[in-house]
Scaffold this motif. Structure first.
Motif, PDB file in Angstrom:
ATOM      1  N   GLY A  43       0.789  -1.227   0.000  1.00 25.40           N
ATOM      2  CA  GLY A  43       0.000   0.000   0.000  1.00 25.40           C
ATOM      3  C   GLY A  43       0.821   1.277   0.000  1.00 25.40           C
ATOM      4  O   GLY A  43       0.268   2.372   0.028  1.00 25.40           O
ATOM      5  N   GLU A  44       2.142   1.174  -0.035  1.00 30.26           N
ATOM      6  CA  GLU A  44       3.034   2.334   0.018  1.00 30.26           C
ATOM      7  C   GLU A  44       3.534   2.662  -1.390  1.00 30.26           C
ATOM      8  O   GLU A  44       3.978   1.782  -2.125  1.00 30.26           O
ATOM      9  N   ALA A  45       3.479   3.924  -1.770  1.00 31.60           N
ATOM     10  CA  ALA A  45       4.020   4.355  -3.059  1.00 31.60           C
ATOM     11  C   ALA A  45       5.547   4.250  -3.027  1.00 31.60           C
ATOM     12  O   ALA A  45       6.177   4.416  -1.977  1.00 31.60           O
ATOM     13  N   MET A  46       6.146   3.981  -4.191  1.00 30.58           N
ATOM     14  CA  MET A  46       7.595   3.809  -4.280  1.00 30.58           C
ATOM     15  C   MET A  46       8.356   5.011  -3.724  1.00 30.58           C
ATOM     16  O   MET A  46       9.305   4.851  -2.956  1.00 30.58           O
ATOM     17  N   ARG A  47       7.960   6.211  -4.135  1.00 32.36           N
ATOM     18  CA  ARG A  47       8.666   7.420  -3.708  1.00 32.36           C
ATOM     19  C   ARG A  47       8.559   7.604  -2.198  1.00 32.36           C
ATOM     20  O   ARG A  47       9.529   8.005  -1.537  1.00 32.36           O
ATOM     21  N   ASP A  48       7.388   7.305  -1.645  1.00 35.24           N
ATOM     22  CA  ASP A  48       7.211   7.387  -0.195  1.00 35.24           C
ATOM     23  C   ASP A  48       8.102   6.381   0.519  1.00 35.24           C
ATOM     24  O   ASP A  48       8.697   6.676   1.563  1.00 35.24           O
ATOM     25  N   ALA A  49       8.196   5.183  -0.036  1.00 36.71           N
ATOM     26  CA  ALA A  49       9.061   4.154   0.544  1.00 36.71           C
ATOM     27  C   ALA A  49      10.521   4.596   0.508  1.00 36.71           C
ATOM     28  O   ALA A  49      11.264   4.405   1.479  1.00 36.71           O
ATOM     29  N   ALA A  50      10.940   5.209  -0.601  1.00 35.40           N
ATOM     30  CA  ALA A  50      12.318   5.675  -0.726  1.00 35.40           C
ATOM     31  C   ALA A  50      12.616   6.759   0.313  1.00 35.40           C
ATOM     32  O   ALA A  50      13.655   6.723   0.977  1.00 35.40           O
ATOM     33  N   SER A  51      11.705   7.711   0.480  1.00 36.57           N
ATOM     34  CA  SER A  51      11.893   8.769   1.496  1.00 36.57           C
ATOM     35  C   SER A  51      11.945   8.179   2.901  1.00 36.57           C
ATOM     36  O   SER A  51      12.775   8.570   3.724  1.00 36.57           O
ATOM     37  N   ARG A  52      11.044   7.238   3.183  1.00 37.81           N
ATOM     38  CA  ARG A  52      10.992   6.597   4.504  1.00 37.81           C
ATOM     39  C   ARG A  52      12.288   5.846   4.789  1.00 37.81           C
ATOM     40  O   ARG A  52      12.892   5.987   5.857  1.00 37.81           O
ATOM     41  N   GLU A  53      12.731   5.021   3.835  1.00 38.48           N
ATOM     42  CA  GLU A  53      13.951   4.237   4.039  1.00 38.48           C
ATOM     43  C   GLU A  53      15.170   5.137   4.213  1.00 38.48           C
ATOM     44  O   GLU A  53      16.031   4.871   5.048  1.00 38.48           O
ATOM     45  N   LEU A  54      15.234   6.214   3.438  1.00 42.03           N
ATOM     46  CA  LEU A  54      16.340   7.159   3.564  1.00 42.03           C
ATOM     47  C   LEU A  54      16.386   7.745   4.974  1.00 42.03           C
ATOM     48  O   LEU A  54      17.434   7.773   5.616  1.00 42.03           O
ATOM     49  N   LEU A  55      15.241   8.174   5.472  1.00 41.17           N
ATOM     50  CA  LEU A  55      15.174   8.754   6.809  1.00 41.17           C
ATOM     51  C   LEU A  55      15.494   7.711   7.885  1.00 41.17           C
ATOM     52  O   LEU A  55      16.273   7.978   8.810  1.00 41.17           O
ATOM     53  N   VAL A  61      16.811  13.950   5.238  1.00 45.34           N
ATOM     54  CA  VAL A  61      15.649  14.317   4.434  1.00 45.34           C
ATOM     55  C   VAL A  61      16.193  14.867   3.115  1.00 45.34           C
ATOM     56  O   VAL A  61      17.144  15.656   3.115  1.00 45.34           O
ATOM     57  N   ALA A  62      15.595  14.441   1.998  1.00 41.06           N
ATOM     58  CA  ALA A  62      16.085  14.852   0.686  1.00 41.06           C
ATOM     59  C   ALA A  62      14.922  15.136  -0.253  1.00 41.06           C
ATOM     60  O   ALA A  62      13.801  14.682  -0.024  1.00 41.06           O
ATOM     61  N   ASP A  63      15.220  15.875  -1.295  1.00 36.62           N
ATOM     62  CA  ASP A  63      14.261  16.149  -2.361  1.00 36.62           C
ATOM     63  C   ASP A  63      14.455  15.078  -3.428  1.00 36.62           C
ATOM     64  O   ASP A  63      15.443  15.102  -4.157  1.00 36.62           O
ATOM     65  N   LEU A  64      13.527  14.123  -3.490  1.00 38.52           N
ATOM     66  CA  LEU A  64      13.617  13.024  -4.445  1.00 38.52           C
ATOM     67  C   LEU A  64      12.981  13.398  -5.773  1.00 38.52           C
ATOM     68  O   LEU A  64      11.982  14.123  -5.805  1.00 38.52           O
ATOM     69  N   ASP A  65      13.544  12.872  -6.860  1.00 35.02           N
ATOM     70  CA  ASP A  65      12.910  13.018  -8.162  1.00 35.02           C
ATOM     71  C   ASP A  65      11.507  12.426  -8.090  1.00 35.02           C
ATOM     72  O   ASP A  65      11.246  11.529  -7.279  1.00 35.02           O
ATOM     73  N   ALA A  66      10.613  12.890  -8.946  1.00 36.96           N
ATOM     74  CA  ALA A  66       9.222  12.435  -8.933  1.00 36.96           C
ATOM     75  C   ALA A  66       9.095  10.970  -9.328  1.00 36.96           C
ATOM     76  O   ALA A  66       8.218  10.264  -8.837  1.00 36.96           O
ATOM     77  N   GLU A  67       9.978  10.503 -10.197  1.00 35.21           N
ATOM     78  CA  GLU A  67       9.936   9.128 -10.697  1.00 35.21           C
ATOM     79  C   GLU A  67      11.303   8.474 -10.517  1.00 35.21           C
ATOM     80  O   GLU A  67      12.322   9.164 -10.455  1.00 35.21           O
ATOM     81  N   PRO A  68      11.350   7.141 -10.481  1.00 37.84           N
ATOM     82  CA  PRO A  68      12.653   6.474 -10.396  1.00 37.84           C
ATOM     83  C   PRO A  68      13.489   6.775 -11.634  1.00 37.84           C
ATOM     84  O   PRO A  68      12.954   6.904 -12.734  1.00 37.84           O
ATOM     85  N   THR A  69      14.773   6.877 -11.427  1.00 35.64           N
ATOM     86  CA  THR A  69      15.684   7.119 -12.541  1.00 35.64           C
ATOM     87  C   THR A  69      16.114   5.813 -13.202  1.00 35.64           C
ATOM     88  O   THR A  69      16.566   5.800 -14.335  1.00 35.64           O
ATOM     89  N   GLU A  70      15.934   4.711 -12.481  1.00 35.15           N
ATOM     90  CA  GLU A  70      16.310   3.394 -13.004  1.00 35.15           C
ATOM     91  C   GLU A  70      15.560   2.324 -12.217  1.00 35.15           C
ATOM     92  O   GLU A  70      15.296   2.484 -11.031  1.00 35.15           O
ATOM     93  N   PHE A  92      15.863   6.055  -6.964  1.00 33.31           N
ATOM     94  CA  PHE A  92      15.519   7.470  -7.073  1.00 33.31           C
ATOM     95  C   PHE A  92      16.767   8.311  -6.861  1.00 33.31           C
ATOM     96  O   PHE A  92      17.568   8.024  -5.964  1.00 33.31           O
ATOM     97  N   ARG A  93      16.928   9.355  -7.666  1.00 36.47           N
ATOM     98  CA  ARG A  93      17.963  10.345  -7.387  1.00 36.47           C
ATOM     99  C   ARG A  93      17.374  11.379  -6.449  1.00 36.47           C
ATOM    100  O   ARG A  93      16.173  11.662  -6.489  1.00 36.47           O
ATOM    101  N   ALA A  94      18.231  11.966  -5.600  1.00 37.85           N
ATOM    102  CA  ALA A  94      17.763  12.933  -4.617  1.00 37.85           C
ATOM    103  C   ALA A  94      18.862  13.932  -4.298  1.00 37.85           C
ATOM    104  O   ALA A  94      20.047  13.644  -4.458  1.00 37.85           O
ATOM    105  N   THR A  95      18.433  15.082  -3.818  1.00 31.81           N
ATOM    106  CA  THR A  95      19.351  16.117  -3.358  1.00 31.81           C
ATOM    107  C   THR A  95      19.127  16.327  -1.868  1.00 31.81           C
ATOM    108  O   THR A  95      17.987  16.484  -1.430  1.00 31.81           O
TER     109      THR A  95
END
Length: 138
Positions: A43-55, A61-70, A92-95
């Motif tokens: 039930g978790e969106a990919m981008r949300d999962a990436a932000s959660r795992e990063l934290l 905390v980072a600004d992730l691209d809207a879509e996966p880069t690969e 995902f790429r992020a800054t």
């Protein structure tokens, strides 16, 4: 062992000339350095999962691209050629935005590493090439 791939995410997070890496605290690849990431929860969106795992793994905390880069497969096989693990990973790429880097969750260590030092580390398979390729494209 399962007969289905598991779906995960990873984050290539940049800050100045460095990339954020974690040293894995559990198998597979215990002790190797890799991009922060983990499994997507039901039930978790990919981008949300990436932000959660990063934290969870780095306190960043980072600004992730809207879509996966690969999106890529990570398949390991035993000596008999049988599949032991199969992960499908969306990267995902992020800054970097904020946070003091601190290893958490299943990461044993976390740090921003200058691109020039990537070759000095024991990295999970394909990670060095993936970092070099995507770091220079961003």
């Amino acid at each position: 062992m399962t007969d289905m791939p598991r779906f995960g995410v990873s984050v290539l997070c940049r800050r100045a000339d460095g990339v954020l890496l974690v040293r894995r605290g559990k198998a597979p690849y215990l002790g190797f350095w890799s991009l922060p990431g983990g499994l997507v929860e039901f039930g978790e969106a990919m981008r949300d999962a990436a932000s959660r795992e990063l934290l969870e793994e780095t306190a960043v905390v980072a600004d992730l691209d809207a879509e996966p880069t690969e999106v890529f497969d990570l398949i390991t096989r035993n000596d008999a050629g049988e599949t032991e693990r199969h992960f499908v990973i969306a990267m995902f790429r992020a800054t970097y935005l904020s946070g003091d880097v601190c290893a958490g969750d299943d990461a044993a260590e976390a740090a921003f590493v200058p691109l020039g030092r990537i070759g000095e580390l024991d990295l999970t398979p394909g990670t060095a090439d993936r970092i070099r390729h995507h770091f220079t494209r961003a």
